[in-house]
Design a protein around this motif. Structure first.
Motif, PDB file in Angstrom:
ATOM      1  N   VAL A   8       0.856  -1.187   0.000  1.00  0.00           N
ATOM      2  CA  VAL A   8       0.000   0.000   0.000  1.00  0.00           C
ATOM      3  C   VAL A   8       0.893   1.238   0.000  1.00  0.00           C
ATOM      4  N   VAL A   9       0.798   2.031  -1.054  1.00  0.00           N
ATOM      5  CA  VAL A   9       1.661   3.199  -1.241  1.00  0.00           C
ATOM      6  C   VAL A   9       0.793   4.447  -1.334  1.00  0.00           C
ATOM      7  N   VAL A  10       0.988   5.378  -0.417  1.00  0.00           N
ATOM      8  CA  VAL A  10       0.321   6.675  -0.462  1.00  0.00           C
ATOM      9  C   VAL A  10       1.281   7.670  -1.098  1.00  0.00           C
ATOM     10  N   LEU A  11       0.806   8.386  -2.102  1.00  0.00           N
ATOM     11  CA  LEU A  11       1.675   9.269  -2.879  1.00  0.00           C
ATOM     12  C   LEU A  11       1.016  10.630  -3.049  1.00  0.00           C
ATOM     13  N   THR A  12       1.640  11.671  -2.525  1.00  0.00           N
ATOM     14  CA  THR A  12       1.119  13.026  -2.728  1.00  0.00           C
ATOM     15  C   THR A  12       1.766  13.648  -3.962  1.00  0.00           C
ATOM     16  N   GLY A  13       1.144  14.695  -4.480  1.00  0.00           N
ATOM     17  CA  GLY A  13       1.653  15.317  -5.699  1.00  0.00           C
ATOM     18  C   GLY A  13       1.618  14.367  -6.864  1.00  0.00           C
ATOM     19  N   ALA A  14       0.567  13.526  -6.932  1.00  0.00           N
ATOM     20  CA  ALA A  14       0.541  12.417  -7.882  1.00  0.00           C
ATOM     21  C   ALA A  14      -0.043  12.775  -9.240  1.00  0.00           C
ATOM     22  N   SER A  15      -0.505  13.999  -9.435  1.00  0.00           N
ATOM     23  CA  SER A  15      -1.251  14.314 -10.653  1.00  0.00           C
ATOM     24  C   SER A  15      -0.371  14.558 -11.868  1.00  0.00           C
ATOM     25  N   SER A  16       0.908  14.899 -11.679  1.00  0.00           N
ATOM     26  CA  SER A  16       1.772  15.181 -12.823  1.00  0.00           C
ATOM     27  C   SER A  16       3.228  15.034 -12.401  1.00  0.00           C
ATOM     28  N   GLY A  17       4.116  15.158 -13.382  1.00  0.00           N
ATOM     29  CA  GLY A  17       5.539  15.188 -13.107  1.00  0.00           C
ATOM     30  C   GLY A  17       6.061  13.931 -12.428  1.00  0.00           C
ATOM     31  N   ILE A  18       6.905  14.121 -11.413  1.00  0.00           N
ATOM     32  CA  ILE A  18       7.514  13.010 -10.696  1.00  0.00           C
ATOM     33  C   ILE A  18       6.437  12.125 -10.064  1.00  0.00           C
ATOM     34  N   GLY A  19       5.402  12.733  -9.523  1.00  0.00           N
ATOM     35  CA  GLY A  19       4.348  11.958  -8.884  1.00  0.00           C
ATOM     36  C   GLY A  19       3.645  11.031  -9.851  1.00  0.00           C
ATOM     37  N   ARG A  20       3.354  11.533 -11.028  1.00  0.00           N
ATOM     38  CA  ARG A  20       2.703  10.704 -12.049  1.00  0.00           C
ATOM     39  C   ARG A  20       3.621   9.554 -12.467  1.00  0.00           C
ATOM     40  N   ALA A  21       4.908   9.852 -12.674  1.00  0.00           N
ATOM     41  CA  ALA A  21       5.871   8.809 -13.041  1.00  0.00           C
ATOM     42  C   ALA A  21       6.004   7.778 -11.932  1.00  0.00           C
ATOM     43  N   ALA A  22       6.002   8.241 -10.681  1.00  0.00           N
ATOM     44  CA  ALA A  22       6.124   7.325  -9.547  1.00  0.00           C
ATOM     45  C   ALA A  22       4.904   6.419  -9.430  1.00  0.00           C
ATOM     46  N   ALA A  23       3.716   6.989  -9.642  1.00  0.00           N
ATOM     47  CA  ALA A  23       2.498   6.177  -9.574  1.00  0.00           C
ATOM     48  C   ALA A  23       2.573   5.036 -10.583  1.00  0.00           C
ATOM     49  N   ASP A  63      -5.300  18.603  -0.285  1.00  0.00           N
ATOM     50  CA  ASP A  63      -4.423  19.768  -0.220  1.00  0.00           C
ATOM     51  C   ASP A  63      -3.485  19.538   0.956  1.00  0.00           C
ATOM     52  N   VAL A  64      -2.196  19.331   0.685  1.00  0.00           N
ATOM     53  CA  VAL A  64      -1.276  18.951   1.754  1.00  0.00           C
ATOM     54  C   VAL A  64      -1.030  20.072   2.758  1.00  0.00           C
ATOM     55  N   THR A  65      -1.445  21.305   2.429  1.00  0.00           N
ATOM     56  CA  THR A  65      -1.296  22.384   3.400  1.00  0.00           C
ATOM     57  C   THR A  65      -2.349  22.301   4.495  1.00  0.00           C
ATOM     58  N   ASP A  66      -3.344  21.441   4.341  1.00  0.00           N
ATOM     59  CA  ASP A  66      -4.430  21.269   5.307  1.00  0.00           C
ATOM     60  C   ASP A  66      -4.186  19.989   6.101  1.00  0.00           C
ATOM     61  N   PRO A  67      -3.788  20.080   7.372  1.00  0.00           N
ATOM     62  CA  PRO A  67      -3.463  18.869   8.133  1.00  0.00           C
ATOM     63  C   PRO A  67      -4.647  17.930   8.291  1.00  0.00           C
ATOM     64  N   GLN A  68      -5.846  18.457   8.361  1.00  0.00           N
ATOM     65  CA  GLN A  68      -7.020  17.591   8.488  1.00  0.00           C
ATOM     66  C   GLN A  68      -7.248  16.798   7.205  1.00  0.00           C
ATOM     67  N   ALA A  69      -6.992  17.433   6.055  1.00  0.00           N
ATOM     68  CA  ALA A  69      -7.130  16.735   4.782  1.00  0.00           C
ATOM     69  C   ALA A  69      -6.092  15.625   4.663  1.00  0.00           C
ATOM     70  N   VAL A  70      -4.872  15.869   5.138  1.00  0.00           N
ATOM     71  CA  VAL A  70      -3.832  14.846   5.075  1.00  0.00           C
ATOM     72  C   VAL A  70      -4.167  13.692   6.015  1.00  0.00           C
ATOM     73  N   GLN A  71      -4.708  14.017   7.189  1.00  0.00           N
ATOM     74  CA  GLN A  71      -5.123  12.949   8.099  1.00  0.00           C
ATOM     75  C   GLN A  71      -6.249  12.121   7.475  1.00  0.00           C
ATOM     76  N   ALA A  72      -7.160  12.790   6.783  1.00  0.00           N
ATOM     77  CA  ALA A  72      -8.240  12.066   6.104  1.00  0.00           C
ATOM     78  C   ALA A  72      -7.686  11.159   5.009  1.00  0.00           C
ATOM     79  N   LEU A  73      -6.610  11.588   4.362  1.00  0.00           N
ATOM     80  CA  LEU A  73      -5.955  10.762   3.348  1.00  0.00           C
ATOM     81  C   LEU A  73      -5.430   9.468   3.975  1.00  0.00           C
ATOM     82  N   ALA A  74      -4.758   9.590   5.108  1.00  0.00           N
ATOM     83  CA  ALA A  74      -4.244   8.400   5.798  1.00  0.00           C
ATOM     84  C   ALA A  74      -5.383   7.492   6.250  1.00  0.00           C
ATOM     85  N   ASP A  75      -6.423   8.096   6.809  1.00  0.00           N
ATOM     86  CA  ASP A  75      -7.566   7.315   7.282  1.00  0.00           C
ATOM     87  C   ASP A  75      -8.224   6.544   6.138  1.00  0.00           C
TER      88      ASP A  75
END
Length: 329
Positions: A8-23, A63-75
């Motif tokens: 299970v891999v969680v990846l932020t910034g996944a929509s383009s660039g390095i993130g897209r290549a990593a996905a 939005d990684v600037t929002d800590p609640q949104a990032v916690q929701a991502l993990a959840d």
């Protein structure tokens, strides 16, 4: 974790660039991906591409600037897949130009995305790792975490901060043998990020001749997920910057300043742009930024390999000639 199938891999910034290549790189290994960025439609495209190459993927707009949104991502990752094996802090941005010429909120957003975004990711991922007894946190930092970049003061501050933050966490967790905190330091990469960042310099950014492909960083993420290392550079310019600033910080700082000033003096005019800092851009979704195609140059990894091979062959030819000459005497 040598086998990434079903990891299970969680990846932020996944929509383009390095993130897209990593996905796609993890998808090809059969990983189960939780993809995060601000644009749902862009994430859905990446998720579908991952499924086509053999991975499983879900999207969680974040939005990684929002800590609640990032916690929701993990959840959500734990709810859907039951665990998090690898968390990659990849979202990043920057402001280029004289510090005082950019609106202050752009500098604050740079810190919020790069530094606080990484801290939010760690804060959400580490409790999961500790509860399950294993996990790998990978943070994409860049060579900007080793050497200061003139006309990118907030970016440099965020990257220096990220390197210190991850080093501190690594030592906090040293007694947890199966939990790893890893940092990746790419050199200049050909991604849409060059356009997504803000540019208030009034000059066109020239990435230079040594530009690496996003896939080079993606494969490094895969390698680090399989074989965790504390700090890994991507490309010899990143390693050179690390060594130079460690051994001679003053001269390195001055040389970088001279080089950037001269590059700006020669650069062509460009419009001032605030990029995607305040809101996502509705632009083409791609892995590459197109710099190599426009200038007709290969990836710096391929170029460096060719130069290295040519150098080795040249040295070998000289040695053979010297040996033959010695025998003829």
């Amino acid at each position: 974790m040598t086998d990434l199938r079903n990891a299970v891999v969680v990846l932020t910034g996944a929509s383009s660039g390095i993130g897209r290549a990593a996905a796609l790189a993890f998808g090809r290994r059969g990983a189960r991906l939780v993809l995060a960025a601000r644009r749902r439609d862009a994430l859905e495209e990446v998720a579908e591409a991952c499924r086509r190459v053999g991975g499983k993927a879900v999207v969680v707009p974040t939005d990684v600037t929002d800590p609640q949104a990032v916690q929701a991502l993990a959840d959500e990752a734990v709810r859907i897949f039951g665990a998090i094996d690898v968390w990659i802090n990849n979202a990043g941005t920057g402001v280029f130009g004289p510090y005082q010429d950019a609106p202050l909120d752009l500098h604050r957003l740079t810190i919020a995305v790069n530094l606080l975004g990484g801290m939010h990711g760690a804060y959400a991922a580490l409790p999961v790792f500790l509860a399950q007894g294993h996990g790998t946190l990978i943070t994409n930092i860049s060579l900007g975490g080793w050497a200061p970049a003139p006309f990118a003061a907030a970016y440099t501050a965020s990257k220096f901060g990220l390197r210190g933050f991850t080093a501190s966490l690594r030592q906090e967790l040293r007694r947890h043998r199966h939990i790893h905190v890893c940092s990746v330091f790419p050199a200049m990469i050909d991604t849409p990020g060059l356009d997504h960042g803000a540019n208030v310099s009034g000059k066109r950014i020239d990435a230079g001749p040594l530009v690496y492909a996003p896939e080079d960083v993606a494969e490094t993420f895969v390698h680090v997920a399989r074989h965790p290392h504390d700090e890994v550079a991507v490309g010899w310019p990143a390693r050179a910057a690390q060594a130079a600033y460690a051994l001679a910080p003053g001269p390195t700082e001055h040389l970088m300043g001279i080089a950037i000033h001269r590059a700006l003096d020669r650069a062509s005019p460009a419009p001032v742009t605030h990029g995607a800092l305040r809101a996502p851009l509705d632009d083409r979704r791609s892995t590459s930024g197109g710099w190599r195609d426009r200038h007709g140059v290969p990836s710096a990894r391929r170029l460096s390999t060719g130069l290295g091979l040519g150098l080795a062959l040249g040295v070998g030819a000289l040695l053979l000639a010297a040996t033959a000459a010695a025998k003829s005497r």
